[in-house]
Structures are given as structure tokens and as C-alpha cells.
Design a protein around this motif. Structure first.
Motif, PDB file in Angstrom:
ATOM      1  N   SER A  95     -28.902  13.608  45.603  1.00  0.00           N
ATOM      2  CA  SER A  95     -29.335  13.166  44.275  1.00  0.00           C
ATOM      3  C   SER A  95     -29.994  11.884  44.155  1.00  0.00           C
ATOM      4  CB  SER A  95     -28.048  12.238  44.450  1.00  0.00           C
ATOM      5  OG  SER A  95     -27.262  11.453  45.257  1.00  0.00           O
TER       6      SER A  95
ATOM      7  N   HIS B  61     -37.995  21.881  32.995  1.00  0.00           N
ATOM      8  CA  HIS B  61     -36.916  21.066  33.021  1.00  0.00           C
ATOM      9  C   HIS B  61     -36.159  20.080  33.954  1.00  0.00           C
ATOM     10  CE1 HIS B  61     -34.031  21.498  37.139  1.00  0.00           C
ATOM     11  NE2 HIS B  61     -34.802  20.168  37.702  1.00  0.00           N
ATOM     12  N   THR B  62     -34.853  19.861  33.416  1.00  0.00           N
ATOM     13  CA  THR B  62     -34.351  19.075  33.098  1.00  0.00           C
ATOM     14  C   THR B  62     -34.127  18.218  34.380  1.00  0.00           C
ATOM     15  OG1 THR B  62     -33.511  19.346  31.327  1.00  0.00           O
ATOM     16  CG2 THR B  62     -32.463  17.819  31.840  1.00  0.00           C
ATOM     17  N   ASN B  63     -33.988  16.906  35.222  1.00  0.00           N
ATOM     18  CA  ASN B  63     -33.758  15.923  35.713  1.00  0.00           C
ATOM     19  C   ASN B  63     -32.771  15.021  35.678  1.00  0.00           C
ATOM     20  OD1 ASN B  63     -35.381  17.215  37.996  1.00  0.00           O
ATOM     21  ND2 ASN B  63     -36.779  16.195  36.502  1.00  0.00           N
TER      22      ASN B  63
ATOM     23  N   PHE C 179     -30.401  11.154  36.887  1.00  0.00           N
ATOM     24  CA  PHE C 179     -30.562  10.073  37.879  1.00  0.00           C
ATOM     25  C   PHE C 179     -29.515   9.991  36.898  1.00  0.00           C
ATOM     26  CE2 PHE C 179     -35.080  10.897  36.531  1.00  0.00           C
ATOM     27  CZ  PHE C 179     -35.464  11.664  38.181  1.00  0.00           C
TER      28      PHE C 179
ATOM     29  N   THR D 166     -23.329  14.044  41.942  1.00  0.00           N
ATOM     30  CA  THR D 166     -23.891  15.191  41.557  1.00  0.00           C
ATOM     31  C   THR D 166     -23.782  16.262  42.578  1.00  0.00           C
ATOM     32  OG1 THR D 166     -25.292  12.761  40.887  1.00  0.00           O
ATOM     33  CG2 THR D 166     -26.715  15.534  41.377  1.00  0.00           C
TER      34      THR D 166
ATOM     35  N   THR E  98     -35.984  15.823  30.272  1.00  0.00           N
ATOM     36  CA  THR E  98     -36.135  16.840  30.761  1.00  0.00           C
ATOM     37  C   THR E  98     -37.977  16.843  29.540  1.00  0.00           C
ATOM     38  OG1 THR E  98     -34.475  17.567  29.268  1.00  0.00           O
ATOM     39  CG2 THR E  98     -36.292  19.489  29.294  1.00  0.00           C
ATOM     40  N   SER E  99     -38.667  17.527  30.748  1.00  0.00           N
ATOM     41  CA  SER E  99     -40.314  17.673  30.462  1.00  0.00           C
ATOM     42  C   SER E  99     -40.433  18.693  29.531  1.00  0.00           C
ATOM     43  CB  SER E  99     -40.761  17.932  32.213  1.00  0.00           C
ATOM     44  OG  SER E  99     -40.534  19.226  32.535  1.00  0.00           O
TER      45      SER E  99
END
Length: 157
Positions: free
Chosen positions: A95, A49-51, A53, A136, A34-35
Motif C-alpha cells: 500500500s 491505470h488508476t493508483n 493512495f 488496501t 488516473t493517468s
């Protein structure tokens, strides 16, 4: 070769799952990144936003991940970025996987006690939980994780 090397810092969003095969151990887990940014209007830090992986590890690294990393841990992951695009049931989704070279706890957010493993030891503990779904989904899709679980995994209260 031309590979995209990344270093990502985030929280472990799923319990690591380790498997033993004829080619050696492999482990994987989801990582939430999360930034953070400074909100000038509120004069405070806010989450962006949360990415997510999928982090893959192999051989000794996989065994050490299975023994050391748990759900919610803050970690630093270095590895090769692999972006996949797939089509399922008429939907297209992307993904991002990281084929890890190194994984460690983020010591800016806590402490850790390092224990060296003896040479040649590759014991992998038996999985204690059922394996989660690793698909994903597209945002808002039917496989979208429960928002409460996602917030808990990334340390948001």
C-alpha cells in the motif's frame, strides 16, 4: 533525512474521516490518481491505470480537510510517500500512503472559495458517516472496491 516527497493530483475516492486524539486531530481519505494518455488509434485521450493512495493529515490540516474536502473533489496533495508491504492470511500486498504537508482543490478543474480559520481554532466536526475500511487489498482480492464506485469516485461515467 532522505524522504520521498511527492505531489499527486487526483480525485477524493472516499469521504474524509477525521478523528480527535490526545495528540491532536488526524484525517484520512483515499485518493484515486488516473493517468491519461493520447490513444493514436482512436485519436482521443484515454484513461490509463488508476493508483489509489491513502492520504493522512494531522493537526490544523486535518481539521481543514474535514471541513473542506468531500468525496469526488479534484485535489492536489503534497507530502511524504510511505510504501508498506504486509502479509495477511498468506497474501502479500503493498500500500502507498502520503503523509500530507499541503492539500488543496485542483483549480484547473473548478473554483474554490478560501476561508481563513481563526488562530487556535481546531474544532473538528463529528463524523457523519460510518468509518470505511482502510485496508488496501491486493488487486482482485476480496476487499477490492466495487468497480462502479471506483469509476464514480474518479469521475468516469
Amino acid at each position: 533525512m532522505n524522504e520521498t516527497m511527492v505531489c499527486v493530483v487526483g480525485n477524493v475516492a472516499t469521504q474524509p474521516v477525521c478523528r480527535e486524539s490526545s495528540t491532536g486531530s488526524s484525517a484520512r481519505f483515499r485518493l484515486a490518481v488516473t493517468s491519461r494518455y493520447w490513444d493514436r488509434e482512436k485519436s482521443e485521450w484515454a484513461d490509463g491505470h488508476t493508483n489509489f493512495f491513502t492520504v493522512w493529515s494531522r493537526r490544523a490540516l486535518a481539521a481543514n480537510v474535514a471541513s473542506s474536502v468531500t468525496l469526488g473533489d479534484p485535489v492536489v496533495v503534497q507530502g511524504r510517500l510511505k510504501v508498506r508491504t504486509e502479509q495477511r492470511e498468506g497474501q502479500s500486498w503493498v500500500s502507498a500512503d502520503v503523509d500530507a504537508i499541503a492539500i488543496g482543490h485542483d483549480l484547473s478543474r473548478g473554483t474554490s472559495a478560501f476561508r481563513r480559520t481563526p488562530r487556535g481554532e481546531t474544532g473538528v466536526p463529528a463524523p457523519s458517516r460510518p468509518e470505511p475500511s482502510w485496508e488496501t487489498p491486493p488487486p482482485g482480492g476480496p476487499l477490492d472496491p466495487v468497480p462502479e464506485l471506483r469509476a464514480e469516485a474518479v469521475g468516469v461515467t
